[in-house]
Design a protein around this motif. Structure first.
Motif, PDB file in Angstrom:
ATOM      1  N   HIS A 274     -17.480  22.900 -16.571  1.00  0.00           N
ATOM      2  CA  HIS A 274     -16.118  23.045 -17.058  1.00  0.00           C
ATOM      3  C   HIS A 274     -15.104  22.805 -15.954  1.00  0.00           C
ATOM      4  CE1 HIS A 274     -12.624  24.756 -19.192  1.00  0.00           C
ATOM      5  NE2 HIS A 274     -13.315  24.447 -20.269  1.00  0.00           N
ATOM      6  N   TYR A 275     -14.020  22.071 -16.295  1.00  0.00           N
ATOM      7  CA  TYR A 275     -13.038  21.682 -15.282  1.00  0.00           C
ATOM      8  C   TYR A 275     -12.394  22.874 -14.580  1.00  0.00           C
ATOM      9  CZ  TYR A 275      -9.137  22.886 -18.406  1.00  0.00           C
ATOM     10  OH  TYR A 275      -8.245  23.573 -19.196  1.00  0.00           O
ATOM     11  N   ALA A 276     -12.282  24.011 -15.271  1.00  0.00           N
ATOM     12  CA  ALA A 276     -11.624  25.173 -14.683  1.00  0.00           C
ATOM     13  C   ALA A 276     -12.339  25.665 -13.431  1.00  0.00           C
ATOM     14  CB  ALA A 276     -11.532  26.298 -15.709  1.00  0.00           C
ATOM     15  N   GLU A 277     -13.649  25.416 -13.343  1.00  0.00           N
ATOM     16  CA  GLU A 277     -14.425  25.902 -12.207  1.00  0.00           C
ATOM     17  C   GLU A 277     -14.308  24.991 -10.991  1.00  0.00           C
ATOM     18  OE1 GLU A 277     -15.694  28.860 -12.402  1.00  0.00           O
ATOM     19  OE2 GLU A 277     -15.065  28.968 -14.501  1.00  0.00           O
ATOM     20  N   PHE A 278     -13.807  23.780 -11.190  1.00  0.00           N
ATOM     21  CA  PHE A 278     -13.714  22.834 -10.083  1.00  0.00           C
ATOM     22  C   PHE A 278     -12.334  22.821  -9.435  1.00  0.00           C
ATOM     23  CE2 PHE A 278     -17.391  21.390 -12.402  1.00  0.00           C
ATOM     24  CZ  PHE A 278     -18.264  21.007 -11.400  1.00  0.00           C
ATOM     25  N   GLY A 279     -11.384  23.582 -10.004  1.00  0.00           N
ATOM     26  CA  GLY A 279     -10.048  23.602  -9.428  1.00  0.00           C
ATOM     27  C   GLY A 279      -9.300  22.327  -9.746  1.00  0.00           C
ATOM     28  N   GLY A 280      -8.414  21.915  -8.842  1.00  0.00           N
ATOM     29  CA  GLY A 280      -7.587  20.745  -9.106  1.00  0.00           C
ATOM     30  C   GLY A 280      -8.060  19.517  -8.351  1.00  0.00           C
ATOM     31  N   ALA A 281      -7.257  18.466  -8.456  1.00  0.00           N
ATOM     32  CA  ALA A 281      -7.545  17.205  -7.789  1.00  0.00           C
ATOM     33  C   ALA A 281      -6.658  17.088  -6.551  1.00  0.00           C
ATOM     34  CB  ALA A 281      -7.274  16.033  -8.733  1.00  0.00           C
ATOM     35  N   PRO A 282      -7.246  17.046  -5.352  1.00  0.00           N
ATOM     36  CA  PRO A 282      -6.441  16.871  -4.144  1.00  0.00           C
ATOM     37  C   PRO A 282      -5.770  15.503  -4.133  1.00  0.00           C
ATOM     38  CG  PRO A 282      -8.663  17.589  -3.606  1.00  0.00           C
ATOM     39  CD  PRO A 282      -8.666  17.193  -5.045  1.00  0.00           C
ATOM     40  N   LEU A 283      -4.539  15.475  -3.678  1.00  0.00           N
ATOM     41  CA  LEU A 283      -3.825  14.213  -3.510  1.00  0.00           C
ATOM     42  C   LEU A 283      -4.142  13.717  -2.100  1.00  0.00           C
ATOM     43  CD1 LEU A 283      -1.890  12.193  -4.798  1.00  0.00           C
ATOM     44  CD2 LEU A 283       0.016  13.575  -3.961  1.00  0.00           C
ATOM     45  N   LEU A 284      -5.257  13.005  -1.981  1.00  0.00           N
ATOM     46  CA  LEU A 284      -5.730  12.562  -0.676  1.00  0.00           C
ATOM     47  C   LEU A 284      -4.838  11.461  -0.120  1.00  0.00           C
ATOM     48  CD1 LEU A 284      -9.595  12.400  -1.276  1.00  0.00           C
ATOM     49  CD2 LEU A 284      -8.252  14.282  -0.341  1.00  0.00           C
ATOM     50  N   GLY A 285      -4.516  11.570   1.157  1.00  0.00           N
ATOM     51  CA  GLY A 285      -3.692  10.564   1.816  1.00  0.00           C
ATOM     52  C   GLY A 285      -2.243  10.959   1.961  1.00  0.00           C
ATOM     53  N   ALA A 286      -1.805  11.984   1.226  1.00  0.00           N
ATOM     54  CA  ALA A 286      -0.444  12.494   1.397  1.00  0.00           C
ATOM     55  C   ALA A 286      -0.433  13.481   2.551  1.00  0.00           C
ATOM     56  CB  ALA A 286       0.038  13.173   0.122  1.00  0.00           C
ATOM     57  N   ARG A 287       0.660  13.537   3.278  1.00  0.00           N
ATOM     58  CA  ARG A 287       0.767  14.540   4.331  1.00  0.00           C
ATOM     59  C   ARG A 287       0.839  15.926   3.700  1.00  0.00           C
ATOM     60  NH1 ARG A 287       1.148  12.562   9.224  1.00  0.00           N
ATOM     61  NH2 ARG A 287       1.825  10.401   9.525  1.00  0.00           N
ATOM     62  N   GLY A 288       0.345  16.909   4.434  1.00  0.00           N
ATOM     63  CA  GLY A 288       0.277  18.238   3.845  1.00  0.00           C
ATOM     64  C   GLY A 288      -0.885  18.307   2.866  1.00  0.00           C
ATOM     65  N   LEU A 289      -1.002  19.424   2.208  1.00  0.00           N
ATOM     66  CA  LEU A 289      -2.107  19.654   1.271  1.00  0.00           C
ATOM     67  C   LEU A 289      -1.532  19.856  -0.120  1.00  0.00           C
ATOM     68  CD1 LEU A 289      -3.976  22.311   3.451  1.00  0.00           C
ATOM     69  CD2 LEU A 289      -4.285  19.824   3.506  1.00  0.00           C
ATOM     70  N   SER A 290      -1.718  18.877  -0.985  1.00  0.00           N
ATOM     71  CA  SER A 290      -1.224  18.966  -2.362  1.00  0.00           C
ATOM     72  C   SER A 290      -2.389  18.841  -3.328  1.00  0.00           C
ATOM     73  CB  SER A 290      -0.203  17.859  -2.648  1.00  0.00           C
ATOM     74  OG  SER A 290       0.921  17.965  -1.795  1.00  0.00           O
ATOM     75  N   VAL A 291      -2.467  19.781  -4.265  1.00  0.00           N
ATOM     76  CA  VAL A 291      -3.538  19.770  -5.270  1.00  0.00           C
ATOM     77  C   VAL A 291      -2.912  19.843  -6.647  1.00  0.00           C
ATOM     78  CG1 VAL A 291      -5.490  21.062  -6.219  1.00  0.00           C
ATOM     79  CG2 VAL A 291      -5.284  20.759  -3.745  1.00  0.00           C
ATOM     80  N   ILE A 292      -3.306  18.919  -7.523  1.00  0.00           N
ATOM     81  CA  ILE A 292      -2.765  18.855  -8.881  1.00  0.00           C
ATOM     82  C   ILE A 292      -3.836  19.356  -9.846  1.00  0.00           C
ATOM     83  CG2 ILE A 292      -1.786  17.377 -10.662  1.00  0.00           C
ATOM     84  CD1 ILE A 292      -0.854  15.486  -8.458  1.00  0.00           C
TER      85      ILE A 292
END
Length: 339
Positions: A274-292
């Motif tokens: 289930h997707y809820a257990e995997f958390g979000g999708a990291p926005l790789l390549g952006a500065r800082g740490l962003s997860v959608i």
């Protein structure tokens, strides 16, 4: 690690983002700042009698899930996404988590934070279950029409993500196509295949969608349109299977007894798929740490999105991507090759 959570993002905001932030503070020890309309956040917090202390950063505007990114960028400068992205840029937080409008997040984060050296476009990566463990799929929606050298960048970022988060020493990288022959696929796929062959990656060649789940590749590279279709189809299949199982178990008393006996196995199964257990999708390549996170994210999914952000930072994924891409240069045909 301080993490800004978009309390106004998602179909169930602010209730689920607030509840997820509380879970993360309690179970992960995360320092969370909830960004959004303060009165609505306070109302949501009051439903949690024993909530740990979390900070609130007020933002006047809310970007709707269906608003065009360009409109959101111009007209809602005081939105929760804008404010959180500025905090990330200014170093007030180390990470940003949102279940909000993916397009708006992409545009605003890129505007305020920018990309790391060597990356033309950030890409979204997700971890999917497979027969052999887990597979990274990149990109799943950030870049609908990328160039072939950008697919090489996605491969590098996905490979490093698999190394650091999945613990794989030399991830096998495949290019998503309609067959394993190098001659198959669109012009983009054929051009990317040639570029990936001369990259420093452990490139297997083309793979098909079934290879994501068979575990024949550790990282599967795709354009964002195709990757998003694969992701949404996968989510629907999992939810349909769980629904059908519940239907079958409720058809008779004997089935219900069997369901009780097998409850722990099915709970474990749900946790693996289930997707809820995997958390979000990291926005790789952006500065800082962003997860959608998924727009329909539950509190647990938000908490796991925060967990992914913490792991992403702890393993210095961005630094390692920048180091590896520094060893790739563009040839006259605009393909990246190793130096």
């Amino acid at each position: 690690m301080k993490i800004a959570v978009d309390a106004m993002g998602g179909d169930h905001a602010p209730e689920h983002p607030v509840a997820g932030a509380i879970l993360a503070a309690r179970e992960l020890g995360a320092e969370v700042l909830l960004v959004g309309q303060e009165n609505r956040i306070q109302d949501a917090l009051r439903r949690h009698s024993s909530a740990p202390d979390v900070s609130i950063v007020h933002a006047d505007d809310v970007i709707g899930m269906d608003e065009p990114p360009a409109t959101a960028l111009r007209r809602k400068r005081n939105s929760s996404i804008h404010i959180a992205a500025k905090m990330l840029r200014d170093g007030e937080v180390e990470g940003f988590v949102s279940a909000g409008n993916t397009g708006a997040i992409m545009v605003i984060v890129k505007l305020y934070v920018g990309t790391i050296n060597g990356v033309d476009r950030p890409a979204l990566a997700v971890i999917l279950p497979s027969r052999r463990g887990r597979t990274v799929l990149i990109d799943v929606g950030a870049n609908i029409d990328p160039k072939s050298h950008q697919l090489v960048e996605f491969g590098v970022m996905g490979s490093l993500f698999a190394q650091t988060i999945l613990g794989l020493s030399n991830p096998r990288v495949g290019l998503l196509s309609i067959g394993d022959e190098a001659s198959k696929g669109t012009g983009l796929v054929r051009s990317a295949h040639s570029a990936l062959e001369v990259s420093p990656l452990n490139f297997l060649g083309n793979v098909e969608a079934r290879d994501i789940y068979s575990g024949n590749a550790d990282v599967v590279v795709s354009d964002g349109f195709t990757g998003n279709v694969v992701l949404k189809t996968s989510e629907a299949v999992v939810e349909t299977m769980l629904h059908l199982l519940r239907e079958e178990f409720s058809k008779s008393r004997l089935n219900m007894v069997g369901a009780r006996i097998a409850r722990s196995a099915f709970t474990s199964y749900r946790g693996r798929v289930h997707y809820a257990e995997f958390g979000g999708a990291p926005l790789l390549g952006a500065r800082g740490l962003s997860v959608i996170c998924h727009g329909r994210s539950s509190a647990r999914a938000i908490m796991n999105g925060i967990r992914v952000t913490m792991e992403y930072g702890r393993h210095r994924v961005n630094d390692r991507i920048e180091e590896m891409l520094a060893g790739l240069v563009l040839d006259p045909n605009h393909e990246r090759k190793s130096q």
